[in-house]
Write a protein that holds these residues in place. Structure first.
Motif, PDB file in Angstrom:
ATOM      1  N   ILE A 146      -8.346 -10.915   2.013  1.00  0.00           N
ATOM      2  CA  ILE A 146      -9.184 -12.052   1.150  1.00  0.00           C
ATOM      3  C   ILE A 146      -8.502 -11.302   0.065  1.00  0.00           C
ATOM      4  O   ILE A 146      -7.891 -12.285  -1.316  1.00  0.00           O
ATOM      5  CB  ILE A 146     -10.204 -11.725   0.990  1.00  0.00           C
ATOM      6  N   GLN A 147      -8.563 -10.386  -0.993  1.00  0.00           N
ATOM      7  CA  GLN A 147      -7.575  -9.873  -1.613  1.00  0.00           C
ATOM      8  C   GLN A 147      -6.308  -9.682  -2.112  1.00  0.00           C
ATOM      9  O   GLN A 147      -5.806 -10.387  -3.177  1.00  0.00           O
ATOM     10  CB  GLN A 147      -8.351  -8.390  -2.563  1.00  0.00           C
ATOM     11  N   LYS A 148      -5.437  -9.481  -1.169  1.00  0.00           N
ATOM     12  CA  LYS A 148      -3.539  -9.811  -0.981  1.00  0.00           C
ATOM     13  C   LYS A 148      -3.333 -10.987  -0.286  1.00  0.00           C
ATOM     14  O   LYS A 148      -2.648 -11.811  -1.518  1.00  0.00           O
ATOM     15  CB  LYS A 148      -3.198  -9.202   0.306  1.00  0.00           C
ATOM     16  N   GLU A 149      -4.735 -11.949   0.026  1.00  0.00           N
ATOM     17  CA  GLU A 149      -4.563 -13.085   0.675  1.00  0.00           C
ATOM     18  C   GLU A 149      -5.118 -14.218  -0.998  1.00  0.00           C
ATOM     19  O   GLU A 149      -5.441 -15.523   0.004  1.00  0.00           O
ATOM     20  CB  GLU A 149      -4.168 -13.721   2.174  1.00  0.00           C
ATOM     21  N   TYR A 150      -4.939 -13.959  -1.541  1.00  0.00           N
ATOM     22  CA  TYR A 150      -6.017 -15.211  -2.198  1.00  0.00           C
ATOM     23  C   TYR A 150      -5.613 -16.737  -1.871  1.00  0.00           C
ATOM     24  O   TYR A 150      -6.449 -16.982  -2.173  1.00  0.00           O
ATOM     25  CB  TYR A 150      -7.024 -14.865  -3.977  1.00  0.00           C
ATOM     26  N   PRO A 151      -4.448 -17.175  -2.350  1.00  0.00           N
ATOM     27  CA  PRO A 151      -4.474 -18.367  -2.442  1.00  0.00           C
ATOM     28  C   PRO A 151      -4.328 -18.844  -1.428  1.00  0.00           C
ATOM     29  O   PRO A 151      -4.950 -20.172  -1.190  1.00  0.00           O
ATOM     30  CB  PRO A 151      -2.699 -18.151  -2.719  1.00  0.00           C
ATOM     31  N   ASN A 152      -4.149 -17.891  -0.200  1.00  0.00           N
ATOM     32  CA  ASN A 152      -4.875 -19.056   1.165  1.00  0.00           C
ATOM     33  C   ASN A 152      -6.181 -18.632   1.543  1.00  0.00           C
ATOM     34  O   ASN A 152      -6.812 -19.984   1.988  1.00  0.00           O
ATOM     35  CB  ASN A 152      -4.055 -17.964   2.097  1.00  0.00           C
ATOM     36  N   VAL A 153      -6.880 -18.049   0.386  1.00  0.00           N
ATOM     37  CA  VAL A 153      -7.843 -18.391   0.811  1.00  0.00           C
ATOM     38  C   VAL A 153      -8.867 -19.075   0.444  1.00  0.00           C
ATOM     39  O   VAL A 153      -9.780 -20.353   0.959  1.00  0.00           O
ATOM     40  CB  VAL A 153      -8.889 -17.293   0.095  1.00  0.00           C
ATOM     41  N   PRO A 302      -8.754   2.757  19.393  1.00  0.00           N
ATOM     42  CA  PRO A 302      -7.794   1.660  18.055  1.00  0.00           C
ATOM     43  C   PRO A 302      -7.442   2.318  16.633  1.00  0.00           C
ATOM     44  O   PRO A 302      -8.972   2.913  16.267  1.00  0.00           O
ATOM     45  CB  PRO A 302      -8.083   0.087  17.679  1.00  0.00           C
ATOM     46  N   ALA A 303      -5.930   2.848  16.290  1.00  0.00           N
ATOM     47  CA  ALA A 303      -5.933   3.825  15.417  1.00  0.00           C
ATOM     48  C   ALA A 303      -6.207   2.470  13.846  1.00  0.00           C
ATOM     49  O   ALA A 303      -5.551   1.398  14.301  1.00  0.00           O
ATOM     50  CB  ALA A 303      -4.723   4.389  15.338  1.00  0.00           C
ATOM     51  N   PRO A 304      -6.262   3.370  13.285  1.00  0.00           N
ATOM     52  CA  PRO A 304      -5.854   2.804  12.045  1.00  0.00           C
ATOM     53  C   PRO A 304      -4.366   2.244  12.071  1.00  0.00           C
ATOM     54  O   PRO A 304      -3.764   3.181  11.785  1.00  0.00           O
ATOM     55  CB  PRO A 304      -6.511   3.423  11.179  1.00  0.00           C
ATOM     56  N   VAL A 305      -4.300   0.981  10.964  1.00  0.00           N
ATOM     57  CA  VAL A 305      -2.779   0.447  10.887  1.00  0.00           C
ATOM     58  C   VAL A 305      -2.473  -0.155   9.698  1.00  0.00           C
ATOM     59  O   VAL A 305      -3.139   0.194   8.776  1.00  0.00           O
ATOM     60  CB  VAL A 305      -2.532  -0.632  11.578  1.00  0.00           C
ATOM     61  N   HIS A 306      -1.582   0.389   8.979  1.00  0.00           N
ATOM     62  CA  HIS A 306      -1.031  -0.652   7.649  1.00  0.00           C
ATOM     63  C   HIS A 306       0.156  -1.293   7.667  1.00  0.00           C
ATOM     64  O   HIS A 306       1.271  -0.647   8.628  1.00  0.00           O
ATOM     65  CB  HIS A 306      -0.568   0.783   6.939  1.00  0.00           C
ATOM     66  N   SER A 307       0.480  -2.513   7.073  1.00  0.00           N
ATOM     67  CA  SER A 307       1.217  -3.157   7.177  1.00  0.00           C
ATOM     68  C   SER A 307       0.797  -3.785   5.458  1.00  0.00           C
ATOM     69  O   SER A 307      -0.099  -4.320   5.176  1.00  0.00           O
ATOM     70  CB  SER A 307       2.045  -4.057   7.750  1.00  0.00           C
ATOM     71  N   ILE A 308       2.110  -4.011   5.317  1.00  0.00           N
ATOM     72  CA  ILE A 308       2.216  -5.101   3.887  1.00  0.00           C
ATOM     73  C   ILE A 308       2.029  -6.067   4.264  1.00  0.00           C
ATOM     74  O   ILE A 308       1.585  -7.497   3.126  1.00  0.00           O
ATOM     75  CB  ILE A 308       3.411  -4.739   2.788  1.00  0.00           C
ATOM     76  N   ALA A 309       2.642  -6.929   4.992  1.00  0.00           N
ATOM     77  CA  ALA A 309       2.244  -8.020   5.148  1.00  0.00           C
ATOM     78  C   ALA A 309       1.115  -8.183   6.823  1.00  0.00           C
ATOM     79  O   ALA A 309       0.939  -7.556   6.931  1.00  0.00           O
ATOM     80  CB  ALA A 309       3.677  -8.274   6.344  1.00  0.00           C
ATOM     81  N   SER A 310       0.022  -9.090   5.921  1.00  0.00           N
ATOM     82  CA  SER A 310      -1.478  -9.013   6.574  1.00  0.00           C
ATOM     83  C   SER A 310      -1.529  -8.920   7.690  1.00  0.00           C
ATOM     84  O   SER A 310      -2.248  -8.874   8.735  1.00  0.00           O
ATOM     85  CB  SER A 310      -2.677  -9.778   5.461  1.00  0.00           C
ATOM     86  N   GLY A 311      -0.677 -10.056   7.894  1.00  0.00           N
ATOM     87  CA  GLY A 311      -0.217 -10.790   8.978  1.00  0.00           C
ATOM     88  C   GLY A 311       0.190  -9.899  10.554  1.00  0.00           C
ATOM     89  O   GLY A 311       0.209 -10.804  12.481  1.00  0.00           O
ATOM     90  N   LEU A 312       0.872  -9.230  10.280  1.00  0.00           N
ATOM     91  CA  LEU A 312       1.166  -7.848  11.057  1.00  0.00           C
ATOM     92  C   LEU A 312       0.327  -6.436  11.163  1.00  0.00           C
ATOM     93  O   LEU A 312       0.562  -5.592  12.667  1.00  0.00           O
ATOM     94  CB  LEU A 312       2.323  -7.136  10.804  1.00  0.00           C
ATOM     95  N   ASP A 313      -0.753  -6.393  10.853  1.00  0.00           N
ATOM     96  CA  ASP A 313      -1.448  -5.399  10.405  1.00  0.00           C
ATOM     97  C   ASP A 313      -2.294  -5.198  11.673  1.00  0.00           C
ATOM     98  O   ASP A 313      -4.000  -4.654  11.464  1.00  0.00           O
ATOM     99  CB  ASP A 313      -1.906  -4.168   9.097  1.00  0.00           C
ATOM    100  N   TYR A 314      -1.876  -5.440  12.864  1.00  0.00           N
ATOM    101  CA  TYR A 314      -3.345  -5.244  13.754  1.00  0.00           C
ATOM    102  C   TYR A 314      -2.501  -4.318  15.012  1.00  0.00           C
ATOM    103  O   TYR A 314      -1.081  -3.979  15.854  1.00  0.00           O
ATOM    104  CB  TYR A 314      -2.508  -6.227  14.970  1.00  0.00           C
ATOM    105  N   PRO A 315      -4.141  -2.852  15.600  1.00  0.00           N
ATOM    106  CA  PRO A 315      -3.510  -1.929  16.729  1.00  0.00           C
ATOM    107  C   PRO A 315      -2.817  -2.564  18.550  1.00  0.00           C
ATOM    108  O   PRO A 315      -2.184  -1.303  18.690  1.00  0.00           O
ATOM    109  CB  PRO A 315      -4.515  -1.158  16.604  1.00  0.00           C
ATOM    110  N   GLY A 316      -3.010  -3.617  18.751  1.00  0.00           N
ATOM    111  CA  GLY A 316      -2.637  -4.365  19.479  1.00  0.00           C
ATOM    112  C   GLY A 316      -0.807  -5.312  19.347  1.00  0.00           C
ATOM    113  O   GLY A 316      -1.216  -5.161  18.770  1.00  0.00           O
ATOM    114  N   VAL A 317      -1.162  -6.257  20.989  1.00  0.00           N
ATOM    115  CA  VAL A 317       0.033  -6.662  20.755  1.00  0.00           C
ATOM    116  C   VAL A 317      -0.035  -7.688  22.101  1.00  0.00           C
ATOM    117  O   VAL A 317      -1.129  -6.915  22.854  1.00  0.00           O
ATOM    118  CB  VAL A 317       1.823  -5.704  20.771  1.00  0.00           C
ATOM    119  N   GLY A 318       0.673  -9.112  22.021  1.00  0.00           N
ATOM    120  CA  GLY A 318       0.332  -9.418  22.763  1.00  0.00           C
ATOM    121  C   GLY A 318       0.470  -8.990  24.670  1.00  0.00           C
ATOM    122  O   GLY A 318       1.328  -8.638  24.230  1.00  0.00           O
ATOM    123  N   PRO A 319       0.243  -9.507  25.725  1.00  0.00           N
ATOM    124  CA  PRO A 319       0.565  -8.873  26.868  1.00  0.00           C
ATOM    125  C   PRO A 319       2.007  -9.244  27.395  1.00  0.00           C
ATOM    126  O   PRO A 319       2.575  -8.066  28.102  1.00  0.00           O
ATOM    127  CB  PRO A 319      -0.759  -9.492  27.716  1.00  0.00           C
TER     128      PRO A 319
END
Length: 401
Positions: A146-153, A302-319
């Protein structure tokens, strides 16, 4: 790859070979079965297809163009092309499946759309779809995002959506998914959970892929019309993986096309929590009701993850991505935070196109490919525009002179 790929994957239980499926509580499974039945019914309906095509043309502004990056190509070599999903209404590819999911919800008589969002693009797209169809909308979003992507909020709120801040855990995308699932479980009769990527229990990995296939179908025809041939390389960023499956799907059976999924290398690939390179460094596991490659801690969680891109910081992925990795059909690679920022400015100043930080990961790898193989063509899925990221980038990174 031979045969009818899309009839074979997934199978009727929702598996892409060993990945996918649906491992959820019985109450929720009953609702997923209803969604599956409704999707199979209306996806073959002339009325549904005609309405969705009309929405895409007259409301979303499709087809989006393919664009040749002349100056960027001159600088780095190669021939770099962009599929301009940033020009899709709401500024990203997400509306492709959100309009489809909302149309499905309308068909099923649902009154409320529930979803998670990371970068906010899925939230904005779903809020847009809800406004279009006259439905209620509830978006769960981590406080960090929410803080990183305030315009979209603010865009979501202007569109009439209720934004629910998620305050537990790392307060990012994984926790937003947890929160949205909990909200959906409280009222599955009147609500539908519109998953924002090719993840989650069956039928969502299949359904979101199918709605996103329009990207690849358009891009393949456009590229051949422009150049008379297929691209040598196709590149897209991968978090959950919806934009990537959208463009990859059209080229999976064209063996002459090399395909690259670009994950966030973050600050370091050597430290858990400093990256989100699920395919590169993860192992098969369970998350959010399905099986896929996951990043796990020493306890198997699930491990903690990091990315400057909020849409990519997910510890899983599509099957489906997990299957394509094992089949060696797609190469999964990484781009670091620094490479992403460099590409963000390179594209902005070379072509006058400000990319989303998610998309900038794909641009960063395309630049590497261009330098390595200067005679080859590269088609990048530019999945979103960077308006949402401007404040974050300017506040946290030095602007090049």
């Amino acid at each position: 790859m031979q045969g009818n790929y899309f009839k074979n994957y997934p199978n009727k239980e929702g598996f892409f070979k060993e990945y996918g499926g649906s491992f959820i509580p019985e109450q929720l499974q009953k609702e997923m079965d209803k969604i599956t039945k409704a999707y199979y019914s209306i996806s073959k309906s002339h009325k549904f297809i005609a309405e969705l095509r009309s929405i895409r043309k007259h409301y979303q502004g499709r087809p989006t163009p393919v664009y040749f990056c002349n100056r960027l190509s001159e600088r780095y070599g190669g021939r770099i092309y962009l599929k301009r999903e940033d020009l899709n209404h709401t500024g990203a590819h997400k509306l492709n499946h959100c309009m489809g999911e909302a149309l499905l919800a309308k068909y099923m008589g649902k009154k409320r759309l529930i979803a998670e969002t990371g970068a906010g693009q899925h939230g904005v797209a779903l809020a847009t779809a809800a406004a279009y169809f006259g439905l209620e909308c509830e978006i769960h979003m981590g406080e960090v995002d929410i803080q990183k992507e305030y315009p979209n909020v603010m865009r979501m709120k202007v569109l009439g959506a209720t934004v629910i801040p998620v305050t537990h855990g790392l307060k990012t995308l994984k926790e937003a998914v947890d929160s949205a699932f909990e909200a959906y479980l409280k009222d599955p009769i009147n609500s539908i959970y519109c998953i924002g990527s090719v993840v989650g229990p069956h039928p969502f990995p299949m359904m979101v892929r199918d709605f996103q296939r329009v990207i690849g179908i358009e891009a393949k025809d456009q590229f051949q019309e422009m150049t008379g041939e297929l691209p040598d390389n196709i590149v897209a960023c991968v978090g959950g993986g919806s934009n990537a499956m959208g463009i990859f799907s059209a080229f999976l059976q064209d063996d002459e096309c090399k395909i690259f999924g670009v994950e966030p290398g973050g600050k370091s690939l050597d430290i858990i929590g400093d990256h989100a390179a699920t395919m590169s460094l993860g192992t098969p596991g369970m998350i959010h009701g399905f099986k896929c490659y996951t990043l796990q801690d020493e306890k198997g969680e699930p491990a903690p993850v990091h990315s400057i891109a909020s849409g990519l910081d997910y510890p899983g992925v599509g099957p489906e991505h997990s299957m394509l990795k094992d089949m060696d059909r797609v190469s999964y690679v990484t781009a670091s935070d620094k490479e992403c920022i460099d590409a963000f400015y390179d594209l902005s100043r070379s072509e006058g196109i400000i990319p989303a930080l998610e998309s900038a990961h794909a641009v960063a790898y395309a630049i590497k490919l261009a330098q390595r193989s200067p005679q080859e063509s590269i088609l990048v899925n530019l999945s979103g525009r960077g308006d949402k990221d401007l404040d974050y980038v300017i506040d946290n990174f030095e602007m090049p002179k």
